[in-house]
Design a protein around this motif. Structure first.
Motif, PDB file in Angstrom:
ATOM      1  N   ILE A  35       5.530   4.874   9.940  1.00 51.71           N
ATOM      2  CA  ILE A  35       4.269   3.749   9.823  1.00 51.71           C
ATOM      3  C   ILE A  35       3.861   2.335   9.736  1.00 51.71           C
ATOM      4  O   ILE A  35       3.504   1.505  10.470  1.00 51.71           O
ATOM      5  CB  ILE A  35       3.569   4.220   8.205  1.00 51.71           C
ATOM      6  N   VAL A  60       1.004  -1.292   0.182  1.00 48.96           N
ATOM      7  CA  VAL A  60       0.086   0.108   0.035  1.00 48.96           C
ATOM      8  C   VAL A  60       1.073   1.157   0.290  1.00 48.96           C
ATOM      9  O   VAL A  60       0.257   2.302  -0.218  1.00 48.96           O
ATOM     10  CB  VAL A  60      -1.020  -0.095   1.072  1.00 48.96           C
ATOM     11  N   ILE A  65      -5.970   3.587   9.254  1.00 48.61           N
ATOM     12  CA  ILE A  65      -5.291   4.978   9.318  1.00 48.61           C
ATOM     13  C   ILE A  65      -3.595   5.330   8.441  1.00 48.61           C
ATOM     14  O   ILE A  65      -3.850   5.842   7.450  1.00 48.61           O
ATOM     15  CB  ILE A  65      -4.412   5.407  10.398  1.00 48.61           C
ATOM     16  N   SER A  66      -3.244   4.073   8.068  1.00 43.04           N
ATOM     17  CA  SER A  66      -1.649   3.552   7.277  1.00 43.04           C
ATOM     18  C   SER A  66      -2.666   3.702   5.785  1.00 43.04           C
ATOM     19  O   SER A  66      -1.920   4.088   5.173  1.00 43.04           O
ATOM     20  CB  SER A  66      -1.508   2.203   7.355  1.00 43.04           C
ATOM     21  N   LEU A  67      -3.969   3.364   5.724  1.00 45.77           N
ATOM     22  CA  LEU A  67      -4.044   3.362   4.494  1.00 45.77           C
ATOM     23  C   LEU A  67      -4.603   4.870   4.111  1.00 45.77           C
ATOM     24  O   LEU A  67      -4.302   4.929   3.101  1.00 45.77           O
ATOM     25  CB  LEU A  67      -5.723   2.252   4.728  1.00 45.77           C
ATOM     26  N   LEU A 102      -8.116   0.521  13.308  1.00 46.85           N
ATOM     27  CA  LEU A 102      -8.046   1.582  13.013  1.00 46.85           C
ATOM     28  C   LEU A 102      -6.703   2.007  12.337  1.00 46.85           C
ATOM     29  O   LEU A 102      -6.423   2.949  12.126  1.00 46.85           O
ATOM     30  CB  LEU A 102      -8.820   2.548  14.750  1.00 46.85           C
ATOM     31  N   VAL A 103      -5.478   1.523  13.275  1.00 50.63           N
ATOM     32  CA  VAL A 103      -4.279   1.871  13.349  1.00 50.63           C
ATOM     33  C   VAL A 103      -3.742   1.354  11.747  1.00 50.63           C
ATOM     34  O   VAL A 103      -3.272   1.933  10.856  1.00 50.63           O
ATOM     35  CB  VAL A 103      -3.852   0.530  13.813  1.00 50.63           C
ATOM     36  N   LEU A 104      -5.365   0.039  11.229  1.00 50.99           N
ATOM     37  CA  LEU A 104      -4.877   0.031   9.647  1.00 50.99           C
ATOM     38  C   LEU A 104      -5.487   0.705   8.779  1.00 50.99           C
ATOM     39  O   LEU A 104      -4.923   1.309   7.975  1.00 50.99           O
ATOM     40  CB  LEU A 104      -5.499  -1.128   9.621  1.00 50.99           C
TER      41      LEU A 104
END
Lengths: 336, 290
Positions: A305, A28, B141-143, B137-139
């Motif tokens: 991240i 991603v 945020i990353s996306l 939520l963390v995923l």
């Protein structure tokens, strides 16, 4: 010997989980449009040679597949690379510095949520089908949909701004001069015997822990209630009654059995706890991994991240392993 | 397709307005529907509900709630009630888009994976389980970071995060339904597999899908609010509850409670509305099966 073997096999299962999430985030972050270097520098007026140099230093000029495995190899050696924003800043060092704050908050939140959930669930089950039971059940379903930053900010308004009972944000009063040993402030202040720091750390902990704990307590209320009701209706409870065992003792037995699913659920909910911790941390300016992630997000610091995702994935895997083990120890029927 | 839809609709209607069963489940659904529909109405009728533009100064800054400005004004003098009603549009669009997207991905994948089984099923399940176990939520945020902050990208990020929820639920149900006699009969009659999957198996899943739909809508509301609270959804000055709450955070110490209380209350209310519908429906289904 079965248990050790089980632990080994179970531990192996963490690997694919972490790998899948790493791969997902890697894809991603790399393959989507937009040049990360440009995004970080935030300007296009940089000579191409200098851009090339920056890319080279970050290893971004290598083929994706090489980058993928190199990073993996480094992570296995505990090196999460360096920040893209502050050049040369080690991400591993950053994470290690912030990890204790997040773990401390997560543990405190878990304790609060279990305390609230188990108490309300216990009361609801023993006062079954009364108004109190209904009220507690509604409480259990509504708390889950509370928006964490809202609850946290309302707590700040009430307890910090209006009543002035507790500090609004932060982790400790900077003036108390706490010597850090483990990074867990509450533990550190006990070790060094610094009572002032202990009070400060504890008072800073109350609101964030209450916020996180309250939001996550609902499912425990429900779980404890359902299981305790089921246990109280079971044959062994009837048998206890028949043998004339005292009511409170029976309740204790039933209660113990009703708690076993709570352990499993606490493990399953750990991911939710971490997600909630991110929001709680940003709301209370708590210097943990969550605020780190959010800081890095505004700079689009990709390596950082990526590192946070890997650490969280690993965390979730390890916790579910621990929960399985506790489960095995609690329930004598489970043998490996 | 039309037939499936009409079947689905009667099914939904019969669950929402059941003839036989009554009580708690139905009350929950009604309460939830009332909240959600009120907010939907707010979003549609926004221009009728407020004379102010949500992105223009409407008066002095930091005015507490009054008849003139029921929810007060913020640091820029924007009317908070106007931002609240127009903000409903933002959150509803993101939530609707994300849920439809994740259903469109999760349901077919779950159907095929569960029906065919085998290696692809195992690989998919592993992938979905890994995503499911991770803090959503963390995923998200990353996306959202990778995609860049915008309304549509926030919807995509939220959609990806909830695909496993649909996948796991659908797959699990297909595994048990495909063993039933009517599926075997359909196969023996030589009905094409895709027809069996969509016409014979899918209708049985609709009540459960409805439950997951409303529960994940509640989650999506909270995730959307979280993303915009962190500046990863729509960009200012577009009205959005999560973003307004974030702006309000800066004025906690000044005690401007209306900048925090109202946006957060709306987020929580909408999430509660969806959650109540989901819970009511699942209670109905549970009773029907008894």
């Amino acid at each position: 010997m079965g248990l050790l073997r089980y632990i080994a096999v179970r531990a192996m299962l963490i690997v694919p989980t972490v790998l899948i999430l790493y791969t997902l985030v890697f894809i991603v972050l790399r393959i989507l449009p937009g040049d990360p270097v440009l995004a970080v520098l935030g300007t296009k007026n940089i000579p191409p040679e200098q851009l090339e140099q920056i890319r080279h230093n970050l290893g971004l000029d290598k083929p994706y597949i090489v980058q993928y495995f190199e990073y993996l190899w480094n992570v296995l050696h505990g090196d999460f690379g360096t920040s893209m924003v502050i050049s040369g800043r080690s991400i591993t060092a950053d994470l290690l510095e912030r990890l204790p704050a997040t773990v401390e908050l997560a543990i405190a939140g878990l304790i609060v949520s279990l305390a609230i959930g188990i108490t309300t669930g216990f009361i609801a089950a023993t006062k079954r089908d009364t108004k109190l039971d209904l009220g507690l059940r509604v409480f259990g379903s509504v708390t889950y949909t509370l928006f964490i930053p809202w609850l946290g900010l309302m707590f700040q308004l009430i307890f910090a701004v209006w009543l002035r009972w507790l500090p609004a944000s932060g982790r400790i009063d900077p003036d108390v001069g706490l010597e850090t040993v483990t990074g867990f402030y509450i533990l550190d202040s006990i070790i060094t015997g610094n009572m002032e720091a202990f009070r400060s750390a504890l008072s800073h902990m109350i609101l964030p822990a209450l916020t996180l704990g309250l939001v996550l307590s609902g499912p425990y209320t429900r779980l404890v209630r359902t299981n305790l009701v089921k246990a109280l209706e079971s044959n062994y409870v009837l048998a206890y009654h028949a043998r004339g065992v005292r009511g409170s003792r029976i309740l204790l037995h039933a209660f113990r059995n009703a708690l076993i699913p709570v352990v499993t659920y606490a493990g399953l909910q750990f991911a939710l706890l971490l997600g909630g911790a991110v929001l709680t941390e940003t709301t209370f300016d708590w210097p943990g991994i969550g605020t780190y992630l959010v800081e890095k997000v505004s700079y689009r610091d990709y390596p950082a991240i990526q590192a946070v995702v890997i650490v969280f994935a690993f965390f979730v895997g390890v916790i579910s392993l621990i929960v399985d083990l506790i489960y095995a120890l609690l329930d004598p029927r489970i043998r490996y | 397709m039309v037939e499936i839809l009409s079947k689905a609709l009667t099914r939904i209607l019969s669950t929402i307005i059941p003839s036989r069963v009554s009580g708690r489940g139905r009350a929950l659904v009604y309460a939830g529907l009332a909240i959600v529909l009120a907010i939907v109405f707010m979003a549609i009728a926004a221009p009728l509900l407020t004379p102010y533009d949500p992105t223009r100064r409407a008066g002095r800054s930091f005015q507490p709630p009054s008849w003139e400005h029921p929810f007060g004004t913020n640091n820029l003098g924007y009317d908070m009630w106007a931002r609240t009603v127009y903000g409903a549009r933002t959150v509803l669009i993101v939530v609707f888009l994300s849920i439809v997207l994740s259903m469109a991905m999760g349901v077919p994948l779950g159907l095929f994976s569960g029906y065919y089984g085998g290696r692809i099923d195992r690989a998919l399940s592993m992938l979905m389980d890994a995503i499911y176990a991770f803090p959503s939520l963390v995923l998200a945020i990353s996306l959202a970071v990778a995609l860049g902050p915008s309304l549509f990208n926030a919807a995509i990020a939220i959609a990806v995060v909830y695909v496993p929820t649909y996948f796991r639920m659908v797959r699990g149900q297909v595994l048990s339904i495909k063993e039933e006699l009517f599926v075997e009969v359909a196969r023996a009659l030589g009905i094409p597999t895709s027809r069996i999957i969509f016409r014979h198996i899918l209708p049985h899943l609709i009540p459960t899908i409805m439950v997951v739909f409303s529960l994940s809508a509640a989650d999506a509301v909270l995730t959307e609010a979280a993303l915009s609270y962190l500046g990863l959804s729509v960009q200012p000055p577009t009205p959005d509850w999560g973003y307004d709450l974030y702006k309000g955070k800066g004025f906690v110490l000044s005690g401007y409670w209306w900048l925090i209380f109202f946006p957060g209350l709306m987020i929580t209310l909408l999430a509660t509305g969806f959650a109540l519908i989901g819970e009511g429906l699942s209670e109905q289904i549970r009773r029907e099966r008894l």
